[in-house]
Design a protein around this motif. Sequence first.
Motif, mmCIF file in Angstrom:
data_model
loop_
_atom_site.group_PDB
_atom_site.id
_atom_site.type_symbol
_atom_site.label_atom_id
_atom_site.label_comp_id
_atom_site.label_asym_id
_atom_site.label_seq_id
_atom_site.Cartn_x
_atom_site.Cartn_y
_atom_site.Cartn_z
ATOM 1 N N TRP A 167 0.718 -1.067 0.025
ATOM 2 C CA TRP A 167 -0.087 0.024 -0.705
ATOM 3 C C TRP A 167 0.660 1.870 -0.220
ATOM 4 O O TRP A 167 0.614 2.053 -0.361
ATOM 5 N N ASN A 168 2.023 1.108 1.120
ATOM 6 C CA ASN A 168 2.465 2.448 1.373
ATOM 7 C C ASN A 168 4.064 2.007 0.261
ATOM 8 O O ASN A 168 4.731 3.729 -0.274
ATOM 9 N N PHE A 196 -2.292 3.160 -6.108
ATOM 10 C CA PHE A 196 -2.810 3.960 -4.659
ATOM 11 C C PHE A 196 -3.467 5.322 -5.340
ATOM 12 O O PHE A 196 -4.576 5.536 -5.282
ATOM 13 N N TYR A 197 -2.458 5.943 -6.254
ATOM 14 C CA TYR A 197 -2.921 7.153 -6.813
ATOM 15 C C TYR A 197 -4.381 6.759 -7.975
ATOM 16 O O TYR A 197 -5.180 7.120 -8.567
ATOM 17 N N GLU A 246 3.922 8.762 -9.747
ATOM 18 C CA GLU A 246 3.225 7.727 -9.368
ATOM 19 C C GLU A 246 1.751 8.611 -9.862
ATOM 20 O O GLU A 246 0.812 7.747 -10.129
ATOM 21 N N ALA A 247 1.771 10.004 -9.331
ATOM 22 C CA ALA A 247 0.158 10.413 -9.766
ATOM 23 C C ALA A 247 -0.250 10.831 -10.926
ATOM 24 O O ALA A 247 -0.214 10.325 -11.820
ATOM 25 N N ILE A 248 -1.801 10.579 -10.893
ATOM 26 C CA ILE A 248 -2.876 10.736 -12.414
ATOM 27 C C ILE A 248 -3.197 12.309 -12.432
ATOM 28 O O ILE A 248 -4.413 12.586 -11.403
ATOM 29 N N ASP A 249 -3.007 12.997 -12.747
ATOM 30 C CA ASP A 249 -3.283 14.645 -13.039
ATOM 31 C C ASP A 249 -2.654 15.300 -12.331
ATOM 32 O O ASP A 249 -1.725 14.220 -11.900
#
Length: 172
Positions: free
Chosen positions: A32-33, A39-40, A78-81
């Motif tokens: 998870w971490n 997660f993102y 890893e982020a989206i947008d």
Amino acid sequence: MINGLNESLWKQFGASIDMLKNAIALWPEEKWNTEKKFFYNAYHCLVFLEYYLNIPWKKNFSPALPFTSADPDKIPAEAIDDMIPDRIYSKAELLSYLQSSREKCHALILGLTAEKLVERWVEEDGNRNYSVFELLIYNMRHVQHHAAQLNLYLRQNINNAPRWVSRAKDDL
């Protein structure tokens, strides 16, 4: 006619949400971490699930699990947008958020009338201008798209993924 349409819409939208839930639930706690791409992706999907259930459209939408719009130079890979959650929320928090949005979706579809289905949902900037019916289908497709991505991550990382959900089990 409208009751049959609402029932079919719920059975399919609910199934998409259930597939998302099953994918999130299967992701291992120990990853998870560390494997934040999962997660993102899940977080992005849940925020937009709630956002597109925001009918009629409200300018000051604030998700149940807050985020900050990030400077483009500070967005994690890893982020989206540009949606950066205020923290890495736990699996339990995401599943609770998902359940809340599922209930909101169910109530919204249950209350749909022929008149409501054709009302317009228009963002302030005009980027999206949909009938409520089209918006619900758009939202369902978005959920299914990300559930599929999460299933791919599951296959790649743990060689397992949830089975297909053909219909929501609960009735409208």
